[in-house]
Scaffold this motif. Structure first.
Motif, PDB file in Angstrom:
ATOM      1  N   SER A 288      48.699  39.656  28.319  1.00 31.69           N
ATOM      2  CA  SER A 288      47.445  39.009  29.255  1.00 31.69           C
ATOM      3  C   SER A 288      48.383  38.990  30.683  1.00 31.69           C
ATOM      4  O   SER A 288      49.581  38.973  30.773  1.00 31.69           O
ATOM      5  CB  SER A 288      47.449  37.525  28.799  1.00 31.69           C
ATOM      6  OG  SER A 288      48.470  36.835  28.909  1.00 31.69           O
TER       7      SER A 288
ATOM      8  N   ILE B  93      48.656  36.277  32.627  1.00 27.03           N
ATOM      9  CA  ILE B  93      49.608  35.042  32.944  1.00 27.03           C
ATOM     10  C   ILE B  93      50.975  35.529  32.250  1.00 27.03           C
ATOM     11  O   ILE B  93      52.133  35.274  32.824  1.00 27.03           O
ATOM     12  CB  ILE B  93      49.029  33.955  31.850  1.00 27.03           C
ATOM     13  CG1 ILE B  93      47.682  33.327  32.354  1.00 27.03           C
ATOM     14  CG2 ILE B  93      49.813  32.936  31.885  1.00 27.03           C
ATOM     15  CD1 ILE B  93      47.344  32.018  32.063  1.00 27.03           C
TER      16      ILE B  93
ATOM     17  N   GLN C 155      52.785  37.747  34.457  1.00 26.19           N
ATOM     18  CA  GLN C 155      53.374  37.144  35.655  1.00 26.19           C
ATOM     19  C   GLN C 155      54.521  36.044  35.246  1.00 26.19           C
ATOM     20  O   GLN C 155      55.592  36.093  36.037  1.00 26.19           O
ATOM     21  CB  GLN C 155      52.277  36.021  36.022  1.00 26.19           C
ATOM     22  CG  GLN C 155      51.194  36.913  37.378  1.00 26.19           C
ATOM     23  CD  GLN C 155      50.107  35.920  37.566  1.00 26.19           C
ATOM     24  OE1 GLN C 155      50.160  34.864  36.838  1.00 26.19           O
ATOM     25  NE2 GLN C 155      49.404  36.047  38.504  1.00 26.19           N
ATOM     26  N   ARG C 156      54.445  35.568  34.346  1.00 26.91           N
ATOM     27  CA  ARG C 156      55.473  34.540  33.773  1.00 26.91           C
ATOM     28  C   ARG C 156      56.675  35.233  33.650  1.00 26.91           C
ATOM     29  O   ARG C 156      57.759  35.100  34.157  1.00 26.91           O
ATOM     30  CB  ARG C 156      55.032  33.940  32.479  1.00 26.91           C
ATOM     31  CG  ARG C 156      54.542  32.521  32.687  1.00 26.91           C
ATOM     32  CD  ARG C 156      55.597  31.541  33.062  1.00 26.91           C
ATOM     33  NE  ARG C 156      56.437  31.217  31.892  1.00 26.91           N
ATOM     34  CZ  ARG C 156      56.440  30.358  30.804  1.00 26.91           C
ATOM     35  NH1 ARG C 156      55.737  29.279  31.029  1.00 26.91           N
ATOM     36  NH2 ARG C 156      57.348  30.200  29.949  1.00 26.91           N
TER      37      ARG C 156
ATOM     38  N   PHE D 290      51.804  30.580  25.517  1.00 24.92           N
ATOM     39  CA  PHE D 290      51.294  29.479  24.701  1.00 24.92           C
ATOM     40  C   PHE D 290      51.636  29.493  23.336  1.00 24.92           C
ATOM     41  O   PHE D 290      51.586  28.762  22.491  1.00 24.92           O
ATOM     42  CB  PHE D 290      49.501  29.575  24.665  1.00 24.92           C
ATOM     43  CG  PHE D 290      49.400  29.492  26.326  1.00 24.92           C
ATOM     44  CD1 PHE D 290      49.306  28.159  26.783  1.00 24.92           C
ATOM     45  CD2 PHE D 290      49.040  30.709  26.816  1.00 24.92           C
ATOM     46  CE1 PHE D 290      49.088  28.098  28.146  1.00 24.92           C
ATOM     47  CE2 PHE D 290      48.593  30.276  28.326  1.00 24.92           C
ATOM     48  CZ  PHE D 290      48.649  29.044  28.856  1.00 24.92           C
ATOM     49  N   HIS D 291      52.230  30.545  22.812  1.00 24.19           N
ATOM     50  CA  HIS D 291      52.899  30.866  21.693  1.00 24.19           C
ATOM     51  C   HIS D 291      54.509  31.161  21.791  1.00 24.19           C
ATOM     52  O   HIS D 291      54.688  31.837  22.896  1.00 24.19           O
ATOM     53  CB  HIS D 291      52.360  32.173  20.721  1.00 24.19           C
ATOM     54  CG  HIS D 291      51.114  31.690  20.075  1.00 24.19           C
ATOM     55  ND1 HIS D 291      50.907  32.366  18.855  1.00 24.19           N
ATOM     56  CD2 HIS D 291      50.333  30.797  20.146  1.00 24.19           C
ATOM     57  CE1 HIS D 291      49.768  31.745  18.482  1.00 24.19           C
ATOM     58  NE2 HIS D 291      49.343  30.788  19.128  1.00 24.19           N
TER      59      HIS D 291
ATOM     60  N   ALA E 297      56.949  24.528  23.735  1.00 21.43           N
ATOM     61  CA  ALA E 297      55.820  23.995  24.697  1.00 21.43           C
ATOM     62  C   ALA E 297      55.625  25.166  25.764  1.00 21.43           C
ATOM     63  O   ALA E 297      56.673  25.986  25.757  1.00 21.43           O
ATOM     64  CB  ALA E 297      56.490  22.726  25.106  1.00 21.43           C
ATOM     65  N   ALA E 298      54.517  25.291  26.283  1.00 21.29           N
ATOM     66  CA  ALA E 298      54.251  26.361  27.288  1.00 21.29           C
ATOM     67  C   ALA E 298      55.214  26.216  28.396  1.00 21.29           C
ATOM     68  O   ALA E 298      55.430  27.528  29.002  1.00 21.29           O
ATOM     69  CB  ALA E 298      52.597  26.216  27.704  1.00 21.29           C
ATOM     70  N   SER E 299      55.822  25.124  28.724  1.00 20.90           N
ATOM     71  CA  SER E 299      56.458  25.108  30.051  1.00 20.90           C
ATOM     72  C   SER E 299      57.839  25.397  29.704  1.00 20.90           C
ATOM     73  O   SER E 299      58.683  25.524  30.477  1.00 20.90           O
ATOM     74  CB  SER E 299      56.324  23.568  30.338  1.00 20.90           C
ATOM     75  OG  SER E 299      57.076  22.626  29.677  1.00 20.90           O
ATOM     76  N   LEU E 300      58.435  25.523  28.474  1.00 19.17           N
ATOM     77  CA  LEU E 300      59.537  26.139  28.073  1.00 19.17           C
ATOM     78  C   LEU E 300      59.744  27.533  28.655  1.00 19.17           C
ATOM     79  O   LEU E 300      58.899  28.431  28.431  1.00 19.17           O
ATOM     80  CB  LEU E 300      59.894  26.135  26.527  1.00 19.17           C
ATOM     81  CG  LEU E 300      60.285  24.866  26.067  1.00 19.17           C
ATOM     82  CD1 LEU E 300      60.156  24.795  24.716  1.00 19.17           C
ATOM     83  CD2 LEU E 300      61.183  24.104  26.692  1.00 19.17           C
TER      84      LEU E 300
END
Lengths: 200, 501
Positions: free
Chosen positions: A2, A4, A7-8, A68-69, A101-104
């Motif tokens: 995806s 996102i 980009q991440r 998210f995973h 967690a998605a922020s990790l």
């Protein structure tokens, strides 16, 4: 993958490569293909642990729905540690499973794996043989883990001559370095048991 | 009558005649106590079959009060709890649901705990962060989302819970979608690492506003989670059955779904299993799944190594065996060490009156354990097969009665006793089947002896009944009904003595 996720990952790469603080902790991240789905990580064994100074390579697979995973992370370098499989390199770490967690980020993941090396948790094992040794014979565990790091991960320091002699004894019979280490470690460094284990 | 309500029924009933109990039942408890209780077959209970009185008799060890609810009834029930809580303490309905879901829907205890220490309750339920959040400024801090790392986002794009962690709307939607795909709904947490605040229903539904598919899935999962967390509710385990069973007491009793007629144990949800306890039947089922297929083969084709007791299958003709595991050499015939065997080999062909059992002790022990298991398993299985056959018999009897009624040989009422007999036979044999796992796990002693005595009595009467039901046309009606009474009495006696609810 995806948008996102792409980009991440681009941002995370930048973060790991440029940050000086990260270079000090001994963490690296490499791509093995252009799609950014398979990555290579590298961590230095933390000081005051049997893994000190070793260089450990990790396989990182990024799932489609990252972040998210959680990413799938495993050791490519062989390692003797209660929470890491001595056979497959699978890691038992909460943030790679239900505590993700998605922020990790990959940076936090690699740092967590590094701190896992400094603080093993034999009560929640991935490798039962290693965990049992860690609990019942801590001295032998430390010596075994250090020798593994020296043999497989180029850790510096003088090798335990007693154990190394047994290892070369098996290797002289034509057994590969890693299987000889594994057979000896799983059989409490009993050469005859290890030989039987290898040849039966 | 009202003064009797709180008394134990068994005391009173013991003096009363069976028929009295049946008639007095309602007055005895006071009607309001039953609410929506369902009486198995109460309405169609035929006159003159006294054994059925047990079904509505409160001293029946299998007596169980429950009701079958449809989805709308359950929603009403849950909403009543939410409203009651919202009236008592200042929370939104969505937060009330989070509180109730995490505290077994106990409104009274939640109100008490809220009044005692509302901050602690909200923190423990993951609604409020443990430490107060610094008030958020409208400055630069919130213009990027830490998950998708997009910067220069409009402030209105960001969403967050009480913890103050803010993420962009599209990341929240993807987070919810990925959590839903893993089956999480009430358990969806904040995306920040080490932040375990739960996303309340209104927060998620607002995010999923333009995704009706996800909204429906979310609401479905939330409903399921709520029912599962409610101590009085159970989903009917029948395939695709939407019915919910409600009972005020969590007991290992038989519940029958009104919609799909599935009969199951209310506590553990699998097939009803009196007199065996839930934990025991679970062990038994696992053991059966693991062992039964292989156990038969093992007992027929293998022996255990006399040295390390590994199980060995002989696949060649030679009787000089070497264990693959411990390398021990032994003789397949006499289990002696091969080294000392030598010239005495042919001793093995001779039958010895008193074989030396001592050296075989462990081997014999292992075999005996297997034999014990097979003894109980074979009987358990055999009754299960008999049940299936008797189910066919019941169908045939029904057919026969229909034929007779159509040929003007009496009415349905004249012949119904045959059908009742077959039904009772099924019920008794069902209980008998489940006495075997119970006996398997019992410690030897006087209690086991008593149990096995009662079990034998029950089995004898059931076989007698089965014989008579199969030959129903030539059996005297009085004789058959007498046998029915005896069998049911034995069944009830056994349950009364050994069924721990």
């Amino acid at each position: 993958m995806s948008n996102i996720a792409f980009q991440r990952l681009q941002r995370e790469f930048k973060e790991v490569i440029t940050n000086a603080e990260i270079a000090q902790t001994g963490i690296r991240l490499d791509t093995s293909d252009d799609t950014l789905t398979k990555l290579k990580g590298e961590i230095k064994g933390p000081p005051d642990s049997p893994y000190e100074g070793g260089t450990f390579k990790l396989d990182i697979i990024i799932p489609d729905n990252y972040p998210f995973h959680p990413p799938k992370v495993s050791f490519e370098t062989k390692i003797w540690h209660p929470n890491i499989s001595s056979q497959t390199g699978t890691i038992c770490l909460d943030i790679l499973k239900d505590q993700w967690a998605a922020s990790l980020t990959l940076r936090t993941v690699l740092l967590s794996v590094q701190s896992l090396l400094a603080a093993p948790e034999p009560s929640d094992p991935q490798d039962a043989v290693v965990a049992k040794q860690c609990l019942t014979h801590p001295q032998m565990f430390t010596e075994t883990a250090r020798l593994w790091a020296q043999v497989c991960a180029d850790a510096p320091g003088e090798r335990n001559s007693q154990l190394y002699k047994k290892l070369t004894q098996l290797m002289d019979m034509g057994v590969g370095k890693e299987s000889a280490l594994s057979a000896l470690s799983c059989n409490s460094w009993d050469v005859s048991k290890a030989t039987e284990h290898l040849f039966s | 009558m009202a003064s009797h309500e709180s008394q134990m029924p068994s005391q009173e009933n013991s003096d009363q005649d069976d028929s009295d109990v049946d008639d007095d039942n309602f007055d005895y408890y006071g009607e309001d106590q039953f609410e929506v209780a369902m009486y198995e077959n109460r309405d169609d209970r035929p006159a003159g079959t006294s054994y059925r009185n047990a079904d509505a008799d409160p001293i029946d060890p299998e007596y169980f009060e429950y009701s079958c609810l449809q989805i709308c009834d359950v929603e009403r029930l849950l909403n009543e709890c939410v409203e009651a809580l919202c009236h008592a303490i200042p929370v939104t309905p969505a937060l009330a649901k989070v509180l109730l879901h995490n505290h077994k829907w106990d409104v009274a205890s939640l109100i008490r705990r809220y009044k005692l220490n509302c901050h602690l309750l909200l923190v423990e339920t993951h609604i409020k962060p443990p430490k107060p959040v610094a008030p958020s400024s409208t400055g630069q801090r919130f213009t990027s989302c830490p998950v998708c790392v997009r910067s220069n986002l409009a402030y209105s794009e960001l969403r967050g819970l009480a913890c103050g962690d803010q993420f962009c709307r599209s990341c929240w939607v993807m987070h919810c979608a990925s959590q839903l795909a893993q089956g999480a709904s009430t358990a969806i947490e904040c995306m920040e690492a080490k932040c375990s605040l739960l996303c309340p229903e209104d927060f998620v539904l607002k995010l999923l506003g333009d995704r009706p598919d996800l909204r429906a899935k979310y609401q479905h999962f939330v409903f399921q989670d709520h029912v599962k967390s409610h101590p009085e509710l159970r989903f009917c385990p029948g395939a695709d059955c939407p019915t919910v069973i409600r009972s005020k007491s969590l007991q290992a009793k038989r519940a029958v779904c009104k919609t799909c007629s599935t009969s199951f144990c209310f506590r553990c949800g699998i097939d009803y299993h009196a007199p065996t306890a839930c934990a025991t039947i679970k062990r038994w089922m696992i053991k059966c799944a693991d062992d039964s297929e292989t156990a038969n083969y093992i007992s027929a084709h293998t022996k255990d190594c006399p040295n390390c007791h590994a199980c060995i299958e002989k696949n060649g003709g030679c009787n000089h065996m070497q264990c693959a595991k411990c390398k021990h050499h032994f003789c397949w015939m006499c289990f002696g060490d091969w080294k000392t065997h030598g010239s005495e080999y042919y001793e093995c062909s001779r039958y010895k009156e008193n074989p030396t059992v001592a050296q075989e002790a462990v081997h014999v022990k292992a075999r005996r354990a297997l034999e014990k298991y097979l003894h109980y398993y074979e009987r358990f299985e055999n009754h299960s097969k008999s049940l299936k056959l008797e189910e066919e018999l019941r169908g045939k009897i029904k057919q026969k009665i229909d034929d007779k009624v159509n040929n003007h040989q009496g009415t349905w009422i004249d012949w119904q006793y045959l059908h009742d007999a077959a039904t009772l036979l099924t019920k008794c044999r069902y209980t008998l089947q489940y006495t075997y796992p119970y006996a398997y796990y019992m410690e030897p002693g006087p209690r086991k002896e008593l149990f096995e005595y009662q079990q034998a009595q029950l089995e004898k009467e059931i076989e007698e009944l089965s014989w008579k039901v199969e030959r129903a046309e030539t059996t005297d009606r009085g004789d058959l009904e007498n046998q029915m009474n005896v069998a049911e009495k034995k069944r009830l006696t056994l349950l009364q003595d050994f069924f721990d609810k």
